[in-house]
Design an enzyme around this catalytic site. Structure first.
Site, PDB file in Angstrom:
ATOM      1  N   ILE A 181      49.334  44.561  74.860  1.00  8.60           N
ATOM      2  CA  ILE A 181      48.576  43.872  73.801  1.00  8.60           C
ATOM      3  C   ILE A 181      48.648  42.360  73.924  1.00  8.60           C
ATOM      4  O   ILE A 181      48.017  41.632  73.172  1.00  8.60           O
ATOM      5  CB  ILE A 181      49.070  44.265  72.382  1.00  8.60           C
ATOM      6  CG1 ILE A 181      50.585  44.104  72.281  1.00  8.60           C
ATOM      7  CG2 ILE A 181      48.627  45.659  72.016  1.00  8.60           C
ATOM      8  CD1 ILE A 181      51.121  44.306  70.868  1.00  8.60           C
ATOM      9  N   GLY A 182      49.395  41.862  74.866  1.00  8.07           N
ATOM     10  CA  GLY A 182      49.454  40.396  74.986  1.00  8.07           C
ATOM     11  C   GLY A 182      50.268  40.009  76.195  1.00  8.07           C
ATOM     12  O   GLY A 182      50.781  40.849  76.934  1.00  8.07           O
ATOM     13  N   ARG A 183      50.325  38.715  76.355  1.00  4.68           N
ATOM     14  CA  ARG A 183      51.052  38.215  77.508  1.00  4.68           C
ATOM     15  C   ARG A 183      51.924  37.050  77.052  1.00  4.68           C
ATOM     16  O   ARG A 183      51.444  36.114  76.428  1.00  4.68           O
ATOM     17  CB  ARG A 183      50.006  37.702  78.496  1.00  4.68           C
ATOM     18  CG  ARG A 183      50.546  37.517  79.857  1.00  4.68           C
ATOM     19  CD  ARG A 183      49.567  36.704  80.681  1.00  4.68           C
ATOM     20  NE  ARG A 183      50.185  36.498  81.962  1.00  4.68           N
ATOM     21  CZ  ARG A 183      49.788  37.091  83.049  1.00  4.68           C
ATOM     22  NH1 ARG A 183      48.752  37.890  83.006  1.00  4.68           N
ATOM     23  NH2 ARG A 183      50.400  36.863  84.185  1.00  4.68           N
ATOM     24  N   ASN A 194      55.477  34.378  77.741  1.00  7.25           N
ATOM     25  CA  ASN A 194      55.975  33.482  78.784  1.00  7.25           C
ATOM     26  C   ASN A 194      56.774  34.220  79.843  1.00  7.25           C
ATOM     27  O   ASN A 194      56.779  33.848  81.005  1.00  7.25           O
ATOM     28  CB  ASN A 194      56.912  32.447  78.164  1.00  7.25           C
ATOM     29  CG  ASN A 194      56.121  31.285  77.655  1.00  7.25           C
ATOM     30  OD1 ASN A 194      55.029  31.022  78.164  1.00  7.25           O
ATOM     31  ND2 ASN A 194      56.644  30.606  76.647  1.00  7.25           N
ATOM     32  N   GLY A 225      56.827  37.715  80.224  1.00 10.87           N
ATOM     33  CA  GLY A 225      56.259  38.967  80.711  1.00 10.87           C
ATOM     34  C   GLY A 225      55.261  39.508  79.699  1.00 10.87           C
ATOM     35  O   GLY A 225      54.959  38.849  78.704  1.00 10.87           O
ATOM     36  N   VAL A 266      53.438  41.889  76.784  1.00  9.90           N
ATOM     37  CA  VAL A 266      53.828  42.411  75.474  1.00  9.90           C
ATOM     38  C   VAL A 266      53.076  43.726  75.279  1.00  9.90           C
ATOM     39  O   VAL A 266      51.885  43.815  75.585  1.00  9.90           O
ATOM     40  CB  VAL A 266      53.469  41.409  74.356  1.00  9.90           C
ATOM     41  CG1 VAL A 266      53.909  41.929  73.006  1.00  9.90           C
ATOM     42  CG2 VAL A 266      54.105  40.053  74.645  1.00  9.90           C
ATOM     43  N   ASP A 310      58.654  25.438  67.921  1.00  3.37           N
ATOM     44  CA  ASP A 310      57.359  25.746  68.536  1.00  3.37           C
ATOM     45  C   ASP A 310      56.432  26.371  67.500  1.00  3.37           C
ATOM     46  O   ASP A 310      55.706  27.316  67.793  1.00  3.37           O
ATOM     47  CB  ASP A 310      57.606  26.692  69.724  1.00  3.37           C
ATOM     48  CG  ASP A 310      56.412  26.725  70.678  1.00  3.37           C
ATOM     49  OD1 ASP A 310      55.467  25.939  70.471  1.00  3.37           O
ATOM     50  OD2 ASP A 310      56.420  27.548  71.605  1.00  3.37           O
TER      51      ASP A 310
HETATM   52  P1  ADP Z   1      56.028  34.422  74.360  1.00  2.22           P
HETATM   53  O1  ADP Z   1      56.963  34.031  73.284  1.00  2.22           O
HETATM   54  O2  ADP Z   1      56.716  35.008  75.519  1.00  2.22           O
HETATM   55  O3  ADP Z   1      55.038  33.388  74.711  1.00  2.22           O
HETATM   56  P2  ADP Z   1      54.456  35.638  72.349  1.00  2.22           P
HETATM   57  O4  ADP Z   1      55.431  35.859  71.277  1.00  2.22           O
HETATM   58  O5  ADP Z   1      53.567  34.453  72.222  1.00  2.22           O
HETATM   59  O6  ADP Z   1      55.169  35.615  73.737  1.00  2.22           O
HETATM   60  O7  ADP Z   1      53.571  36.913  72.512  1.00  2.22           O
HETATM   61  C1  ADP Z   1      52.404  36.944  73.292  1.00  2.22           C
HETATM   62  C2  ADP Z   1      51.320  37.723  72.555  1.00  2.22           C
HETATM   63  O8  ADP Z   1      51.719  39.060  72.302  1.00  2.22           O
HETATM   64  C3  ADP Z   1      51.019  37.177  71.185  1.00  2.22           C
HETATM   65  O9  ADP Z   1      50.062  36.170  71.252  1.00  2.22           O
HETATM   66  C4  ADP Z   1      50.497  38.398  70.421  1.00  2.22           C
HETATM   67  O10 ADP Z   1      49.134  38.588  70.690  1.00  2.22           O
HETATM   68  C5  ADP Z   1      51.269  39.527  71.035  1.00  2.22           C
HETATM   69  N1  ADP Z   1      52.439  39.855  70.202  1.00  2.22           N
HETATM   70  C6  ADP Z   1      53.672  39.336  70.319  1.00  2.22           C
HETATM   71  N2  ADP Z   1      54.501  39.855  69.398  1.00  2.22           N
HETATM   72  C7  ADP Z   1      53.793  40.753  68.696  1.00  2.22           C
HETATM   73  C8  ADP Z   1      54.081  41.638  67.598  1.00  2.22           C
HETATM   74  N3  ADP Z   1      55.311  41.692  67.070  1.00  2.22           N
HETATM   75  N4  ADP Z   1      53.103  42.393  67.117  1.00  2.22           N
HETATM   76  C9  ADP Z   1      51.866  42.323  67.641  1.00  2.22           C
HETATM   77  N5  ADP Z   1      51.515  41.529  68.666  1.00  2.22           N
HETATM   78  C10 ADP Z   1      52.459  40.759  69.187  1.00  2.22           C
END
Ligand code: ADP
Length: 808
Positions: A546-548, A550, A552, A554, A664
């Protein structure tokens, strides 16, 4: 000849336009007196001002003496000998002393010499005015006295003439009538008397007229002009002296006389003598020392004396037992090298941008502060680059050490390591990760927290000097960590007997009740099993990406035990351990928090790669995408936007109370849950401290969200989060626009430093924009704290949504 001509010229011009010819009239006389009165008043004012000036200068000189006294309190330490800055400073203070003396001396001369002269001049002017006035009135009096006498004599004359006429007529009458004798004699006698009196009166009158008219002519042509001319000369003489007094006063109160300039010149000279390379010359000469002796890391050949296997000092053992590990290590090292090179390229790019900026700033006079900041940042970058280059070289060497023998092997099979030993020892059936007391790569801080009583123990995995090791951690008068040793025949041991598996070793160690090592005396009593939040990787079933992040990808995932849907952040397998530790840091921080506006932590899974952080699934995904989405973002009304700001303020107030600095905070790092509830996420950069100073350069800092003091000095507090909160609210009201759009990071920083703040997005309530501006106060102490922000935003939200609505 020339002198004569100029004298004639002067006399002529005086005649034409001097006092004597121009000021003879009555009105001029009054004007001349009043002019002198004015001059006397001016002199008086000047005197009073000069007295005040003397007082001022004396006080100023005394102030300067205090400055010098203050400077003398600084103890000149031995180590400052030869410091050009210290020398320049002492010259500055010596010269301040000279300046103080000069000002004091000038003030004294002003008080005695100049003001006294002015007093004398005033007295003289007053006297000359009196002489002029007296002389003038004496002459006027003389004229009027003549006038009076003339009219008196004229009256006398007329009276005698009348008497004479009567006496004469009477005498002629008697004579014609032919009278004689006594009577006629009497009449004649009276006639003669009258005639004598008349003639005498006539003569007196004629004489007085001559005298008076003579005086009058003299008054007009000689006396009055002479008086006026004298007066002019006296006044002009005084002008000259007055001018001299003014000149002295000006000189004595000037700050730019030759003496002053000399003082300044000496100070400037000592400052110009400061050179960057000269400053520490004497110091370095005096404290010169040998560099520390190199510490050698050499293979200890002695160990090999009784060894008869294939291992060679300083060469890797490439065989069937190690090749898998070596390949993994190589892949890992290569990916780290690639990362390091990316970082290096990024830093070089940043440095060249800084250099360009420095060049352009040098041309602008008013950007000295910014110039210093950028230069400092460049120095830090340069240092970082050198350090990163070292890492690059180190990685290159390690890669070469592994790659060369692997390449030599080509596609061929690795030689067997233990052929001559015959069959391998039996391996345990159960993998280590299945043991409840095996905690995988659980960070040491957590381990220490779990082991409370003496004898508590657990087993974990760590990487040391690029090598994976299994560690037994025991609480025993503190915390002891024992690396499981591998014997040459592939068995496991501490100091006692060796076993074919780690499980058997630990079981033995627990059951025998002996110390793990003699030195530590540590005995195993109670195995500490994994905590609820230490999940087994196999319990987590990844469903969809569902996401990416820093570190790896998500995933949306399911927990087997509870069937709960969760979000899982994974950490790329190839990342170095240091990075993995950083990745887990977010979990460690999140674990302590429990608040509806902070994403809920469920657990970590570190038994296997990829390691994971498991947390509540927030269905709306990232707030930024939500705001930008046509369908969702544009449907938001002011109430909904205020509710989002209120949610984040509530979460941040909770964090501030726990001394957590997020560092952040931005829309991209918030998530949107049910009922649009915003939850703060992404604690990868956060720190649990009241104040956090970054010393390792500026790595991936979200410039446009970060407060100036954090950018300029690396100083982070919750008030920096307040600044970011201002930007986040702006993002919410602009429906996800990029802040300072069209401006580069550098330009945005520059504009912020010079006072620019973003305008309010359309539709932002006034009070909300005012709050944003307060969050963007340059001085952190002028910004509101989150508790206040929450109260204010909540008030605004209630105002818009009505008191009954708690959630939109
Ligand atoms: P990082 O901290 O490694 O940059 P993020 O926390 O920004 O990662 O997460 C990347 C993406 O994953 C987010 O923009 C969001 O779309 C999705 N995501 C992260 N955590 C959750 C969560 N608890 N529930 C739903 N989506 C999430």
């Amino acid at each position: 000849m020339e002198r004569l001509e100029s004298l004639i010229d002067a006399a002529w011009s005086r005649l034409r336009m001097g006092f004597s010819s121009a000021l003879q009239g009555r009105a001029s006389h009054e004007a001349l007196l009043s002019r002198q009165d004015c001059e006397l008043r001016l002199m008086d004012t000047i005197r009073r001002c000069l007295q005040l000036r003397v007082k001022c200068d004396r006080e100023y000189a005394a102030g300067l003496t205090q400055v010098v006294a203050q400077a003398q309190k600084w103890e000149r330490a031995e180590d400052m000998a030869g410091s050009l800055i210290a020398q320049a400073w002492s010259t500055m203070m010596d010269e301040t002393e000279s300046l103080s003396r000069l000002i004091r001396a000038n003030a004294e001369t002003l008080a005695t010499g100049v003001i006294d002269k002015l007093n004398v001049l005033t007295t003289e002017k007053r006297a000359s005015r009196k002489i002029y006035q007296d002389e003038q009135s004496r002459m006027a009096f003389e004229i009027s006295r003549y006038q009076e006498n003339v009219s008196k004599l004229k009256a006398e004359y007329e009276k005698n003439l009348e008497i004479y006429k009567i006496a004469k007529a009477r005498y002629e009458d008697q004579f014609v009538k032919g009278k004689a004798g006594r009577k006629l004699d009497e009449v004649k006698d009276r006639y003669v008397k009258a005639c004598r009196r008349l003639h005498n009166a006539h003569n007196e009158y004629v004489l007085l007229l001559l005298e008076a008219s003579q005086y009058e002519r003299d008054f007009r042509t000689v006396l009055l002009p002479a008086l006026l001319e004298y007066q002019q000369l006296v006044q002009e003489d005084m002008v000259e002296r007055w001018c001299a007094i003014m000149r002295s006063a000006a000189e004595l109160t000037s700050f730019s006389t030759d003496k002053h300039l000399e003082i300044q010149k000496r100070v400037n000279g000592s400052i110009s003598a400061i050179t960057t390379d000269g400053e520490y010359r004497e110091f370095t000469d005096r404290h010169k020392s040998q560099p520390p002796p190199p510490v050698s890391f050499l293979f200890d050949y002695q160990m090999m004396e009784e060894y008869s296997g294939r291992l060679k000092p300083e060469a890797l053992a490439v065989d069937d037992l190690t090749i898998g590990n070596l390949r993994m290590r190589l892949a890992d090292l290569e990916s780290r090298l690639a990362d390091v090179r990316n970082v290096l390229a990024e830093k070089r790019k940043q440095l060249s941008q800084h250099d360009a900026e420095v060049e352009s700033l040098k041309k602008q006079q008013d950007s000295v502060n910014r110039l210093f900041v950028i230069r400092r940042a460049s120095e830090i970058l340069r240092k970082d680059i050198r350090e990163t280059q070292c890492t690059e070289q180190k990685l290159q060497k390690l890669i070469k050490l592994i790659k060369t023998p692997l390449d030599e092997l080509g596609g061929g099979e690795a030689p067997k390591a233990v052929e001559e030993l015959g069959e391998m020892s039996p391996q345990p059936d159960r993998p280590l990760v299945d043991e409840d007391w095996f905690h995988g790569v659980l960070p040491r801080e957590e381990v220490v927290r779990l082991l409370v009583n003496d004898g508590d123990y657990l087993v974990r995995q760590t990487t040391r000097n690029e090598e994976t090791q299994v560690v037994l951690s025991v609480a025993w008068g503190g915390h002891k960590h024992f690396i499981v040793q591998t014997t040459s025949d592939g068995q496991f041991r501490f100091e006692g007997p060796s076993f074919p598996s780690i499980q058997e070793l630990i079981a033995y160690q627990h059951e025998c009740g002996l110390a793990v090592t003699n030195k530590s005396g540590a005995v195993l009593r109670q195995a500490i099993l994994r905590e609820r939040w230490e999940l087994n990787n196999d319990d987590v079933e990844l469903i969809d990406k569902i996401g990416r992040g820093n570190f790896g990808d998500v995933y949306k995932a399911r927990l087997h035990l509870t069937s709960e849907l969760v979000a899982v952040k994974t950490c790329k397998v190839t990342l170095p351990d240091e990075q993995k530790r950083k990745f887990l840091q977010e979990g460690r921080i999140l674990k302590q928090y429990d608040h509806p506006n902070i994403v809920r932590f469920i657990g970590i899974a570190v038994q296997k790669q990829p390691i994971m952080i498991v947390m509540e699934l927030v269905p709306g995904g990232s707030l930024l995408s939500y705001l930008r989405s046509k369908q969702l973002g544009s449907a938001l009304d002011v109430g909904a936007q205020l509710a989002m700001c209120r949610d984040t303020a509530a979460g941040m107030a909770y964090l501030e109370g726990k001394n957590c600095i997020h560092r952040d905070l931005a829309a991209r790092n918030c998530l949107v849950g049910m009922h649009n509830m915003v939850k703060i996420s992404d604690f990868g950069m956060s720190r649990e401290e009241e104040e956090y100073i970054v010393s390792d350069g500026m790595k991936q800092i979200p410039i446009k969200w970060t407060a100036p003091e954090a950018l300029n000095y690396g100083k982070y507090t919750s008030l920096c989060d307040v600044w970011s909160y201002g930007i986040l609210s702006w993002e919410i009201f602009s429906r996800g626009q990029s802040p300072y759009s069209g401006l580069s990071n550098t330009k945005a920083r520059e504009m912020i430093d010079s006072g620019y703040r973003m305008p309010a997005p359309d539709g932002t309530p006034d009070a909300m924009y005012k709050l944003m501006l307060r969050c963007w106060e340059y001085q952190p102490e002028n910004r509101p704290h989150f508790a206040e922000i929450f109260t204010q935003v909540n008030g605004l939200f209630m105002g818009v949504a009505g008191p009954d609505v708690l959630h939109n």
